[in-house]
Design a protein around this motif. Structure first.
Motif, PDB file in Angstrom:
ATOM      1  N   ARG A   1       0.802  -1.213   0.000  1.00  0.00           N
ATOM      2  CA  ARG A   1       0.000   0.000   0.000  1.00  0.00           C
ATOM      3  C   ARG A   1       0.842   1.273   0.000  1.00  0.00           C
ATOM      4  N   THR A   2       2.165   1.128   0.159  1.00  0.00           N
ATOM      5  CA  THR A   2       3.037   2.299   0.195  1.00  0.00           C
ATOM      6  C   THR A   2       3.121   2.914  -1.204  1.00  0.00           C
ATOM      7  N   LYS A   3       2.711   4.145  -1.306  1.00  0.00           N
ATOM      8  CA  LYS A   3       2.747   4.839  -2.593  1.00  0.00           C
ATOM      9  C   LYS A   3       3.844   5.899  -2.658  1.00  0.00           C
ATOM     10  N   PHE A   4       4.236   6.415  -1.479  1.00  0.00           N
ATOM     11  CA  PHE A   4       5.200   7.504  -1.478  1.00  0.00           C
ATOM     12  C   PHE A   4       5.996   7.486  -0.179  1.00  0.00           C
ATOM     13  N   VAL A   5       7.287   7.792  -0.310  1.00  0.00           N
ATOM     14  CA  VAL A   5       8.178   7.950   0.842  1.00  0.00           C
ATOM     15  C   VAL A   5       8.790   9.345   0.746  1.00  0.00           C
ATOM     16  N   SER A   6       8.724  10.105   1.841  1.00  0.00           N
ATOM     17  CA  SER A   6       9.288  11.452   1.840  1.00  0.00           C
ATOM     18  C   SER A   6      10.055  11.657   3.139  1.00  0.00           C
ATOM     19  N   VAL A   7      11.385  11.689   3.035  1.00  0.00           N
ATOM     20  CA  VAL A   7      12.225  11.765   4.227  1.00  0.00           C
ATOM     21  C   VAL A   7      13.364  12.760   4.014  1.00  0.00           C
ATOM     22  N   THR A   8      13.903  13.220   5.124  1.00  0.00           N
ATOM     23  CA  THR A   8      15.009  14.155   5.074  1.00  0.00           C
ATOM     24  C   THR A   8      16.313  13.456   4.708  1.00  0.00           C
ATOM     25  N   HIS A   9      17.170  14.179   4.027  1.00  0.00           N
ATOM     26  CA  HIS A   9      18.527  13.684   3.768  1.00  0.00           C
ATOM     27  C   HIS A   9      19.442  14.043   4.933  1.00  0.00           C
ATOM     28  N   MET A  10      19.166  15.196   5.585  1.00  0.00           N
ATOM     29  CA  MET A  10      19.884  15.586   6.807  1.00  0.00           C
ATOM     30  C   MET A  10      18.904  16.314   7.716  1.00  0.00           C
ATOM     31  N   SER A  11      18.793  15.869   8.951  1.00  0.00           N
ATOM     32  CA  SER A  11      17.863  16.469   9.902  1.00  0.00           C
ATOM     33  C   SER A  11      18.307  17.872  10.286  1.00  0.00           C
ATOM     34  N   ASN A  12      17.358  18.802  10.318  1.00  0.00           N
ATOM     35  CA  ASN A  12      17.681  20.173  10.720  1.00  0.00           C
ATOM     36  C   ASN A  12      17.817  20.307  12.236  1.00  0.00           C
ATOM     37  N   VAL A  13      17.437  19.291  12.993  1.00  0.00           N
ATOM     38  CA  VAL A  13      17.545  19.319  14.453  1.00  0.00           C
ATOM     39  C   VAL A  13      18.696  18.452  14.938  1.00  0.00           C
ATOM     40  N   LEU A  14      18.764  17.238  14.448  1.00  0.00           N
ATOM     41  CA  LEU A  14      19.749  16.271  14.933  1.00  0.00           C
ATOM     42  C   LEU A  14      21.022  16.261  14.094  1.00  0.00           C
ATOM     43  N   GLY A  15      20.956  16.777  12.893  1.00  0.00           N
ATOM     44  CA  GLY A  15      22.105  16.689  11.990  1.00  0.00           C
ATOM     45  C   GLY A  15      22.288  15.314  11.386  1.00  0.00           C
ATOM     46  N   THR A  16      21.384  14.393  11.679  1.00  0.00           N
ATOM     47  CA  THR A  16      21.479  13.029  11.161  1.00  0.00           C
ATOM     48  C   THR A  16      21.464  12.998   9.638  1.00  0.00           C
ATOM     49  N   VAL A  17      22.409  12.283   9.070  1.00  0.00           N
ATOM     50  CA  VAL A  17      22.429  12.050   7.630  1.00  0.00           C
ATOM     51  C   VAL A  17      21.853  10.662   7.390  1.00  0.00           C
ATOM     52  N   THR A  18      20.759  10.606   6.681  1.00  0.00           N
ATOM     53  CA  THR A  18      20.102   9.321   6.450  1.00  0.00           C
ATOM     54  C   THR A  18      20.791   8.547   5.329  1.00  0.00           C
ATOM     55  N   ASP A  19      20.576   7.250   5.335  1.00  0.00           N
ATOM     56  CA  ASP A  19      21.111   6.381   4.274  1.00  0.00           C
ATOM     57  C   ASP A  19      20.175   6.500   3.075  1.00  0.00           C
ATOM     58  N   ALA A  20      20.288   7.633   2.377  1.00  0.00           N
ATOM     59  CA  ALA A  20      19.304   7.990   1.363  1.00  0.00           C
ATOM     60  C   ALA A  20      19.237   6.997   0.216  1.00  0.00           C
ATOM     61  N   ALA A  21      20.377   6.532  -0.244  1.00  0.00           N
ATOM     62  CA  ALA A  21      20.378   5.604  -1.377  1.00  0.00           C
ATOM     63  C   ALA A  21      19.648   4.308  -1.021  1.00  0.00           C
ATOM     64  N   ARG A  22      19.861   3.828   0.212  1.00  0.00           N
ATOM     65  CA  ARG A  22      19.169   2.601   0.639  1.00  0.00           C
ATOM     66  C   ARG A  22      17.675   2.854   0.833  1.00  0.00           C
ATOM     67  N   ILE A  23      17.342   4.020   1.364  1.00  0.00           N
ATOM     68  CA  ILE A  23      15.933   4.388   1.520  1.00  0.00           C
ATOM     69  C   ILE A  23      15.234   4.351   0.168  1.00  0.00           C
ATOM     70  N   VAL A  24      15.874   4.919  -0.834  1.00  0.00           N
ATOM     71  CA  VAL A  24      15.295   4.951  -2.178  1.00  0.00           C
ATOM     72  C   VAL A  24      15.169   3.538  -2.743  1.00  0.00           C
ATOM     73  N   ARG A  25      16.225   2.764  -2.604  1.00  0.00           N
ATOM     74  CA  ARG A  25      16.223   1.422  -3.171  1.00  0.00           C
ATOM     75  C   ARG A  25      15.099   0.557  -2.584  1.00  0.00           C
ATOM     76  N   LEU A  26      14.950   0.595  -1.276  1.00  0.00           N
ATOM     77  CA  LEU A  26      13.912  -0.206  -0.615  1.00  0.00           C
ATOM     78  C   LEU A  26      12.515   0.273  -1.010  1.00  0.00           C
ATOM     79  N   ALA A  27      12.341   1.592  -1.122  1.00  0.00           N
ATOM     80  CA  ALA A  27      11.036   2.121  -1.516  1.00  0.00           C
ATOM     81  C   ALA A  27      10.689   1.717  -2.944  1.00  0.00           C
ATOM     82  N   HIS A  28      11.654   1.801  -3.827  1.00  0.00           N
ATOM     83  CA  HIS A  28      11.401   1.408  -5.216  1.00  0.00           C
ATOM     84  C   HIS A  28      11.088  -0.079  -5.318  1.00  0.00           C
ATOM     85  N   ASP A  29      11.742  -0.877  -4.499  1.00  0.00           N
ATOM     86  CA  ASP A  29      11.443  -2.310  -4.485  1.00  0.00           C
ATOM     87  C   ASP A  29       9.995  -2.566  -4.073  1.00  0.00           C
TER      88      ASP A  29
END
Length: 405
Positions: A163-191
């Protein structure tokens, strides 16, 4: 060659001023960075010598302004390694870019379709998706963060479904400074058959962005965090994603043919740039990116991380102070809270010493709830900040605490 910070600082007129009798120490870069003379001159020069509305004009000034405007689009394209300038949409900021995408995919959403967000998103990457929840029956699914502030990737993987149609996440948090694993996030969502938007408003100034390598459907930038002007942002979209996206606003350059009983639309990028665009601001953004591109991103990262580490180590030795977000590889954003002291009081007292930091919920209330606080103070570092400024910040923080405790 290492960055010459003194020479860099000389290019920012505002850094020469004093605040409350003290040299300005500007540590509010995550909210908005200062502008170098190259940006100011690009905008005033265009307005002074070659300004007209863009596109469709046949006179010299219109042609010159259009050329400068479209050159800025090509600058953004190269900055994030997009395939072509046509993949870049100018918006009035990151907020409008995310609203544009959310509005445009509304016709693709059916009741029960799921949109995945993380709890550390900026409100600009939350509220537009609530619109789809309210108007189309979309279901928002939330991914938590771990104790160190990193995104819980196992929880993310578990929440994806048919049922997942869209994923929208930060690449870097404006509060925590966390850098997300964006390429993996994209790959899993596309799968899972979902499209992905990455909010790069913080990441754009700290990371070397390559949208081709990331593989995302959409990527968002905002100008004022990249040493550029306010009122300008950029949305990257793949040709396929932009073709599927419905227009956001009507009028001006976004049309092909308008008749009494029908309308046809222009192709991207013009399809999404209704009316007179932010012309001077786009030119200023191009100048900011050109200016930033003259430096080595690895050297910038090392410099900013050195400042962050110095501040973090100093704050770690203060009793009753809690730092929020310690994920590996995080950006130079230091959010903290102090027992018994409201962040607003900290920020106001630091201002007495010329230290500019941000205090509040940082447009991230779900994250504040997750952290168990109502607000934090935040110091964020940029290319022009110095070790001496970090030390001035720490010294002023000690003084502020002694006044409040």
């Amino acid at each position: 060659m290492a960055l010459n910070i003194d020479q860099i600082r000389q290019q920012f007129p505002i850094l020469r001023r004093e605040v409350n009798g003290h040299p300005l120490v500007y540590l509010d870069n995550a909210a908005s960075a200062q502008k170098p003379e190259a940006v100011l001159k690009a905008m005033t020069g265009q307005a002074s010598h070659a300004y007209a509305n863009v596109h469709r004009g046949l006179h010299t000034l219109a042609n010159e302004t259009t050329e400068a405007f479209e050159n800025a689009r090509a600058v953004v394209q190269r900055f994030i390694n997009a395939p072509a300038p046509e993949n870049i949409i100018f918006t009035k900021g990151g907020t409008e870019a995310m609203n544009l995408v959310a509005s445009g995919i509304g016709q693709q959403i059916q009741s029960g379709d799921e949109i995945v967000l993380s709890v550390m998103e900026h409100h600009s990457n939350i509220v537009p998706w609530h619109f789809l929840r309210e108007r189309y029956g979309a279901v928002l699914k939330w991914v938590p963060v771990l104790e160190d502030g990193s995104l819980d990737m196992q929880a993310y993987q578990d929440v994806l479904s048919e049922r997942t149609k869209f994923v929208s996440v930060t690449h870097m948090s404006n509060v925590l400074g966390t850098v997300t694993d964006a390429a993996r996030i994209v790959r899993l969502a596309h799968d899972a058959g979902a499209q992905v938007l990455l909010d790069g408003c913080q990441a754009g100034v700290h990371l070397d962005i390559d949208v081709e390598a990331l593989g995302c459907d959409f990527y968002v930038l905002t100008g004022h965090k990249i040493y550029g002007p306010t009122g300008i942002g950029a949305l990257y979209g793949t040709a396929e994603a932009l073709d599927r996206l419905a227009p956001y606003q009507g009028g001006g350059e976004m049309i092909e043919i308008v008749e009494q009983d029908r309308v046809t639309y222009n192709e991207a990028p013009h399809k999404f740039e209704a009316g007179t665009p932010p012309i001077l601001e786009a030119i200023g953004l191009g100048a900011a990116i050109d200016w930033l591109g003259a430096f080595d991103f690895e050297e910038i990262t090392e410099h900013e991380d050195r400042l962050y580490r110095r501040a973090f180590d100093a704050l770690s030795s203060i009793n009753g102070l809690r730092m929020h977000g310690q994920a590996s590889g995080k950006g130079p954003v230091l959010s903290f809270s102090a027992d018994g002291i409201h962040p607003h009081d900290i920020a106001q007292l630091l201002d007495r010493y010329g230290i500019a930091v941000r205090a509040g919920h940082h447009c991230a209330q779900p994250l504040m709830t997750h952290l168990g606080v109502s607000a934090t103070a935040r110091a964020s570092f940029g290319i022009y900040n110095t070790v001496e400024e970090v030390d001035a910040f720490i010294d002023a923080l000690h003084k502020a605490r002694s006044m409040l405790l």
